[in-house]
Design an enzyme around this catalytic site. Structure first.
Site, PDB file in Angstrom:
ATOM      1  N   HIS A 177     -34.479 -15.182  26.290  1.00 27.32           N
ATOM      2  CA  HIS A 177     -33.020 -15.072  26.396  1.00 27.32           C
ATOM      3  C   HIS A 177     -32.663 -13.596  26.478  1.00 27.32           C
ATOM      4  O   HIS A 177     -32.925 -12.830  25.548  1.00 27.32           O
ATOM      5  CB  HIS A 177     -32.339 -15.726  25.187  1.00 27.32           C
ATOM      6  CG  HIS A 177     -32.337 -17.221  25.264  1.00 27.32           C
ATOM      7  ND1 HIS A 177     -32.374 -18.024  24.154  1.00 27.32           N
ATOM      8  CD2 HIS A 177     -32.277 -18.051  26.350  1.00 27.32           C
ATOM      9  CE1 HIS A 177     -32.349 -19.301  24.552  1.00 27.32           C
ATOM     10  NE2 HIS A 177     -32.287 -19.339  25.871  1.00 27.32           N
ATOM     11  N   GLU A 180     -30.922 -11.177  23.732  1.00 26.54           N
ATOM     12  CA  GLU A 180     -31.466 -11.110  22.370  1.00 26.54           C
ATOM     13  C   GLU A 180     -32.429  -9.927  22.275  1.00 26.54           C
ATOM     14  O   GLU A 180     -33.637 -10.081  22.121  1.00 26.54           O
ATOM     15  CB  GLU A 180     -32.132 -12.455  22.039  1.00 26.54           C
ATOM     16  CG  GLU A 180     -31.112 -13.598  22.080  1.00 26.54           C
ATOM     17  CD  GLU A 180     -31.716 -15.009  22.085  1.00 26.54           C
ATOM     18  OE1 GLU A 180     -32.933 -15.153  21.904  1.00 26.54           O
ATOM     19  OE2 GLU A 180     -30.944 -15.967  22.282  1.00 26.54           O
ATOM     20  N   HIS A 300     -36.721 -15.367  19.091  1.00 27.16           N
ATOM     21  CA  HIS A 300     -35.318 -15.319  19.528  1.00 27.16           C
ATOM     22  C   HIS A 300     -34.482 -14.580  18.489  1.00 27.16           C
ATOM     23  O   HIS A 300     -34.959 -14.199  17.434  1.00 27.16           O
ATOM     24  CB  HIS A 300     -34.760 -16.743  19.644  1.00 27.16           C
ATOM     25  CG  HIS A 300     -35.346 -17.525  20.773  1.00 27.16           C
ATOM     26  ND1 HIS A 300     -34.617 -17.870  21.873  1.00 27.16           N
ATOM     27  CD2 HIS A 300     -36.597 -18.028  20.975  1.00 27.16           C
ATOM     28  CE1 HIS A 300     -35.376 -18.558  22.705  1.00 27.16           C
ATOM     29  NE2 HIS A 300     -36.586 -18.670  22.186  1.00 27.16           N
ATOM     30  N   GLU A 375     -35.692 -17.288  14.796  1.00 29.78           N
ATOM     31  CA  GLU A 375     -34.394 -16.703  15.116  1.00 29.78           C
ATOM     32  C   GLU A 375     -34.276 -15.505  14.189  1.00 29.78           C
ATOM     33  O   GLU A 375     -34.038 -15.640  12.992  1.00 29.78           O
ATOM     34  CB  GLU A 375     -33.247 -17.693  14.856  1.00 29.78           C
ATOM     35  CG  GLU A 375     -33.242 -18.924  15.754  1.00 29.78           C
ATOM     36  CD  GLU A 375     -32.758 -18.650  17.169  1.00 29.78           C
ATOM     37  OE1 GLU A 375     -32.292 -17.524  17.456  1.00 29.78           O
ATOM     38  OE2 GLU A 375     -32.841 -19.570  18.003  1.00 29.78           O
TER      39      GLU A 375
HETATM   40 ZN    ZN Z   1     -32.555 -17.446  22.166  1.00 31.47          ZN
END
Ligand code: ZN
Ligand code: NAG
Ligand code: NAG
Ligand code: NAG
Ligand code: NAG
Length: 438
Positions: A177, A180, A300, A375
């Protein structure tokens, strides 16, 4: 003659200089506190109606708060809407452009003398130059790997760290992504520590496994995020008049079942079919060639969560119990240095129902015993705009947890040298310990 001249000018404008970097002046970040199911429902409707409201944290059932980035012209309407439905909210970042201005993105050239700074983000070329230099600096340990290619033809570059044959594999996949940024930055920090740390546990983790590390698996999106549009998430394939597919909804595992969109304007647009994107297709082909993979870590941000597959159900599938137990302990190790607090659990129970991610495909199709999605920091204060001074601490604590993951799985015999996964041995051991305490 005049027509030719005009055409030439138009061509010039559209090929360079025309696309100026998008500014987020007076864009504000809202923290919204829904308290009823109806609040969640109307926020979901709002999200579906207006793709230009950028939800940084989605209105999923039971979330304590939702975060939305709004342009200045939409703010009155948004605030009105929230008041009408009786929802409390606060503006946590009044002008997001100010936070963007605090982020630095640097080139990395030969003059850097072999060391990245851990207080700045780097460009894609910068990261790739650093990779090239690691390959030169550690010719017997580091080799360059190409995980595939992007839509615009950029290679997905990575490094393999190996101290000899016969080792089992750990894969780190970062930057899928685009916005990020902490994901590639912390991953580079970890790669650097694996090569240069004096810490015995880190040295042994580095020596005992083959490491496959891809800091930027969405190179087109990453470049777009610092050159044109900071909040870009997807790849850059044109789809009609829109751009980009969410590369973490495009893998061939329960594709388009949950948490993904069929609308190309959406940030979670799943693509035209499973593996419709060159990035996911080529990277998955590369992953298939890695033998004896014990760990797959997809990195992420943000939210401070450690997630295990699958995202289609809260049912504990496969080795869920071992994975969560080991994960929780590793998050204990993560918190030691700076007190950073993570939540551990299945994707659907901790975050939301979502499918088509890399972690799920790896679990379903490659049967890798320990698959986690990190995350990283933070828990919402800065969200995607994590200040660069947090790169080093984020990298340090994340590495602490990875070292602990590897150590525990081996200590409890969950992955042995033959790679055979012993079902629930950890739980048995824990029960025996508890019995003996009683
Ligand atoms: Zn992500
Ligand atoms: C942002 O808002 C401030 C205060 O309302 C205003 O003075 C300024 O002109 C705005 N900036 C832009 C670029 O619109
Ligand atoms: C790199 O090393 C050279 C030679 O030692 C030195 O002259 C130069 O200033 C260094 N550059 C940086 C950015 O540290
Ligand atoms: C969820 O997905 C996994 C992996 O594809 C599958 O084994 C399982 O049956 C699915 N569960 C439900 C409830 O759909
Ligand atoms: C950590 O997060 C959990 C879940 O969000 C919360 O219940 C707990 O109180 C937090 N602990 C600390 C020390 O902040």
């Amino acid at each position: 003659m005049r027509i030719i001249l005009i055409l030439f000018v138009i061509y010039e404008l559209s090929s360079n200089g025309f696309c100026e970097k998008f500014r987020f002046d007076n864009y504000s970040l809202y923290k919204i506190l829904p308290t009823t199911d109806d609040h969640i429902k109307v926020l979901q409707d709002l999200q579906n109606e207006d793709p230009y409201l950028d939800f940084w944290k989605d209105p999923t059932p039971k979330v304590p708060f939702v975060m939305v980035l709004s342009s200045p012209d939409k703010k009155p309407k948004l605030e009105n809407f929230l008041s009408q439905h009786g929802m409390d909210f606060e503006i946590t970042i009044p002008n997001v452009q100010e936070n963007i201005d605090k982020e630095t993105v640097r080139e990395y050239t030969r003059n850097n003398n072999g060391s990245m700074s851990w207080d700045t983000y780097y460009t894609l070329d910068g990261i790739n130059n650093w990779i090239a230099q690691l390959i030169n600096q550690y010719p017997n340990i580091v080799s360059g790997i190409v995980g595939g290619y992007s839509y615009e033809g950029r290679p997905i570059l990575g490094i393999k760290i190996s101290h000899g044959p016969g080792r089992r594999a750990v894969v780190l996949e970062a930057g899928i992504h685009a916005r990020e940024w902490i994901s590639p930055a912390a991953t580079n920090f970890i790669a650097n520590e694996l090569l240069s740390s004096d810490d015995e546990m880190t040295k042994s983790a580095a020596r005992d496994y083959d490491w496959y590390i891809f800091p930027v698996t969405n190179p087109d999106g990453y470049v777009w995020s610092y050159k044109e549009f900071r909040m870009w998430r997807k790849n850059r394939r044109p789809i009609g008049v829109h751009f980009g597919v969410d590369l973490n909804r495009n893998w061939n595992s329960n594709w388009l079942r949950f948490g993904a969109s069929t609308n190309p304007i959406s940030n979670t647009y799943a693509g035209t079919g499973p593996f419709s994107e060159p990035e996911t297709r080529s990277l998955s082909e590369y992953l298939r060639t890695i033998k004896d993979m014990d760990y797959y870590l997809s990195i992420h941000s943000w939210g401070q969560m450690l997630l295990v597959p699958f995202g289609n159900t809260t049912e504990p599938l496969d080795n869920y119990h071992d994975a969560v137990n080991i994960g929780r302990r590793a998050m204990g190790a993560l918190s030691v240095r700076y007190g950073t607090n993570y939540t551990t659990g299945n994707i659907a129970e901790v975050l939301y129902f979502a499918t088509g991610g890399s972690d799920e495909w790896v679990k379903e199709h490659l049967h890798v015993p320990f698959v986690y999605c990190y995350e990283l920091r933070d828990s919402g204060e800065h969200g995607f705009l994590l200040p660069p001074e947090q790169i080093r601490p984020t990298g340090e604590e994340t590495l602490d947890s990875i070292v602990d993951l590897l150590f525990q799985a081996r200590r409890f015999g969950l992955v042995s040298s033959s790679g055979h996964v012993k079902v629930s041995l950890l739980i048995m051991l824990t029960s025996i310990l508890m019995l003996s305490v009683i």
